[in-house]
Design an enzyme around this catalytic site. Sequence first.
Site, mmCIF file in Angstrom:
data_model
loop_
_atom_site.group_PDB
_atom_site.id
_atom_site.type_symbol
_atom_site.label_atom_id
_atom_site.label_comp_id
_atom_site.label_asym_id
_atom_site.label_seq_id
_atom_site.Cartn_x
_atom_site.Cartn_y
_atom_site.Cartn_z
ATOM 1 N N ASP A 76 39.526 55.067 45.098
ATOM 2 C CA ASP A 76 38.613 56.088 44.573
ATOM 3 C C ASP A 76 37.600 56.544 45.604
ATOM 4 O O ASP A 76 36.451 56.107 45.634
ATOM 5 C CB ASP A 76 37.910 55.531 43.335
ATOM 6 C CG ASP A 76 38.913 55.186 42.246
ATOM 7 O OD1 ASP A 76 40.064 55.650 42.350
ATOM 8 O OD2 ASP A 76 38.549 54.465 41.308
ATOM 9 N N ASP B 139 48.022 51.201 38.673
ATOM 10 C CA ASP B 139 46.618 51.222 39.065
ATOM 11 C C ASP B 139 45.983 49.909 38.594
ATOM 12 O O ASP B 139 46.616 49.130 37.860
ATOM 13 C CB ASP B 139 45.961 52.426 38.382
ATOM 14 C CG ASP B 139 44.611 52.767 38.978
ATOM 15 O OD1 ASP B 139 44.189 52.131 39.950
ATOM 16 O OD2 ASP B 139 43.969 53.688 38.433
ATOM 17 N N GLU C 166 44.390 44.902 40.942
ATOM 18 C CA GLU C 166 43.767 43.889 41.836
ATOM 19 C C GLU C 166 43.761 42.505 41.212
ATOM 20 O O GLU C 166 43.881 41.536 41.973
ATOM 21 C CB GLU C 166 42.339 44.335 42.188
ATOM 22 C CG GLU C 166 42.268 45.612 42.999
ATOM 23 C CD GLU C 166 42.579 46.861 42.187
ATOM 24 O OE1 GLU C 166 42.414 46.824 40.953
ATOM 25 O OE2 GLU C 166 43.006 47.855 42.790
#
Length: 970
Positions: free
Chosen positions: A624, A547, A550
């Site tokens: 999300d 997760d 980025e």
Amino acid sequence: MRSSTLTWASSLCLLSALTSLTSPVLAVKEHDFKKCDQSGFCKRNRAYADSAAATGSSWTSPYNILPESASIKDGQFQAVILKTINDKGETVRLPITVSFTQAGVARVTVDEERRQNKDIELRHNSAARKERYNEAEKLVIVGGLELDKTAKAVGEDSTSSTTVQYGPDGQFEAYIQYSPFSVEFKRDGATEIKFNDRGLLNMEHWRPKVDAPEPKEGEEAVSPPAEEATWWEETFGGNTDTKPRGPESIGLDISFVGYNHVFGIPSHAGPLSLKETRGGDGNYNEPYRMYNLDVFEYILDSPMTLYGSIPFMQAHRQDSTVGVFWLNAAETWVDITKQKIKGNPLALGAGATTNTNTHWISESGLLDVFVFLGPTTQDILQKYGELTGYTALPQESAIGYHQCRWNYVSDDDVKDVDRKMDKYGIPYDVIWLDIEYTNEKKYFTWDADKFSDPSGMGERLDEHGRKLVVIIDPHIKNAPDYDVVSQLKSKDFGVKNKDGGIFDGWCWPGSSHWIDAFNPKAVDWWKSLFKYDAFKGTAENTFIWNDMNEPSVFNGPETTMPKDNLHHGGWEHRDVHNLNGMTFHNATHLALLSRKTGELRRPFVLTRAFFAGSQRLGAMWTGDNQASWDHLAASIPMLLSQGIAGFPFSGADVGGFFGNPDKELQTRWFQAGAFYPFFRGHAHIDSRRREPYLAGEPYTTIITSALRLRYSLLPAYYTAFHRAHVAGEPIIKPLFYTHPNAEAGFAIDDQFFVGNTGLLVKPVLEEGKDTADMFIPDHEVYYDYFDYSVVPTQAGKRTNMPAPLDTIPLLMRGGHIFPRRDQPRRSSQLMKYDDYTLVVTLPREGGHAEGSLYVDDGDSFDYEKGQYIHQAFVLDGNTITSSSAELERDASKVKAGAWLSAMADVHVDKIVVVGAPSEWAGQTEVSVTSGGKTWTAPIDYTPASGGRAAFAVIRHVGTAVGSDWEVTVV
Ligand SMILES: *[C@@H]1O[C@H](CO)[C@@H](O)[C@H](O)[C@H]1NC(C)=O
């Protein structure tokens, strides 16, 4: 999982901020993310486009090929483009290469000649590399670059243009005009794609930084022209980007001639058919942006960037698809406008009424574009896959159901969920642990109080063939007693700040450092951390979730890293940002492959950030989302976009991450999720528990049947994954893919086909709905999946179908055969040696149906050594046959290993023929032939009645699923 754009002062503050996240009104803080005019290079390139448009036909692009520099040899055209940079006629040299591959793909690459100019060198007052970033190819492209040496210049010798003929049967042409520079790509003589037709090519060349002269006594300082204001420094949201190399952006207009739809460039929360972006009714005002970011509570119907980027676009019109792949990992924006064609559009082919004009803008790096001339979407996906790689074949359990939440709080909690799923007869394959399993957010550690026996937990799951996924993120807690961070620092494997020191930022653990997975040595080190004796408590059924890659940096600009950070090789973060997540995903993927010598299992790694090529490494999800009906609806076009962009192993959090779905929404979401390629329920830490058994009746039963439907269709899904693995096919397919001439279906993005099964699904995506308007793309017959009724349909029209809460609108198109396993069990692994059912659907005419089954052990790499079954099924009139789906393969030559040997006892047990011909009425037996033997099997024929089609069920067929056989009915 989530994040926030708040700047955390301490983890205490973090906790209180998270618990206050209960407001039902959730909206992205749009102002936390850049608009085009807040991103200097985007603003400049858009302004360039505006001035070109305003100048009209007298606009001349200042880019010209130097005729004497042009040559073509061995499949490559080479030349130098001169860019005129001022009124004095001074130029900079931009070497261009146009390559033609054996697969018929053209690639245009433009670089900037490195100059030995002292002024140019001087402005590089940092450690940043002094080149345009040219290593995206190294990380993204895995094949397909062999040149077509037969590509040749055709037509008259000319000093003003070169025309290159290339591709299969010389079907394609690239017409390269020198002055001004432009390229037209043609198929069978017709122009499909144009580069620089509107003259928007813009390569901001390197230049020395000229300091404004000191103002003389009594004079005002002269400020630079507005467009130069962001050349050397740029500030957003309190963060300043120092730009050691100055302006370096690239822009290019790419026009799709006669195309009115463009698709792709995920990930955006918007429609499949991309919208225009320069204002006007129903259009966006902002370009589509690709800059991987942790966009907190993202909004829908928006060109805003999300967590991952694939700069690959397809344009479609009736019976023709073409595409471009813009290989650039820097921040990228794409403007889209459409223009009605004046005059006689018929000359361009059926349905060609519109041109779609696109304008691509990236902050730095090479201009590097691949051009695909189709004519089918599948053909383009196949070639794109040859270049960037195909979807890794997942473990079968990875396409079962995943039960996740932030967080299962202890090993007892995990075991309790496991027990209850069994108690309620709800199948699932994988249970997940979010960040709270760690000891204070230190990855590779466990919270010893709550997870005192992770090995025991893993063993318990394994009893029913289940798996555990734990999260490991790229931020490494900067804590004195943490061995992982000490190693990261001492080995110098962290991402650097602009001054060359280790970069420090804030994420879940508070102060953190980030592993630089661009560094092969750092990747090697990362691999060592996952060894079973290093990451204690993990076992062969533990897999990983990446997760925040980025990367998400809570106190960074736009919640990510400063662009002037430095990576391995001296490249700025600016150059490689969109690749960052993939390199980390890659490191984890490789780590799972090397946990012990001779690792036999396929890895499973879920990623949030991605780029072109990430499909080789695992699955993605859409980040999300929220527990709302519009987020459920948005998931379908998002996943369809992933599929046609070469990364089909995708899902959205079922139930919605933020907030609490009501039971109807939760139920409908499971019904939709049962068809997602990646099927995971997930929930925010502040949301109420919502495991399916908690829903209560009738919801739990309805959800359970959606889950069981998925499990029964796993053989069909796995077969579809195999097509993705070998040919780049999407798992769920939009109508423009399956019906490329059904114009009315091109923009439809709330229903889809599953693989090649002919299953057409339209999940209910609206509250309180008990009917569904399913669009029918063709004249074929469609049967209801559940009751075999013949659905009254009209090609190109919608059909209203009942869809009460317990019903998923699901049709079977005539002419297909697909495999199922009908015995419900707790997990996919427990179904491994179950017999198969084949469902055959008769077409309206001709009595011919086709399908296939691919199956292997679903776990190891033995399929690479021929340990698999791949059969093609055909119904022709009264005969159904199974034979090898691969002409060149002789399965009898494969020496069977343990799995393949066991499959000799796994049968096609049942064949259901929906729409069975009336001549079959009265038959009680069919004849079965296989391996030189013949026997009979019983058949039950049920005549048509009411709206229901006739159907026949053949039982106890008794043929090994991997064998060739023939069933004759009459
Ligand atoms: C993955 O890591 C290996 C080993 O460092 C490297 O060779 C490869 O280029 C990497 N690929 C990506 C996509 O990062």
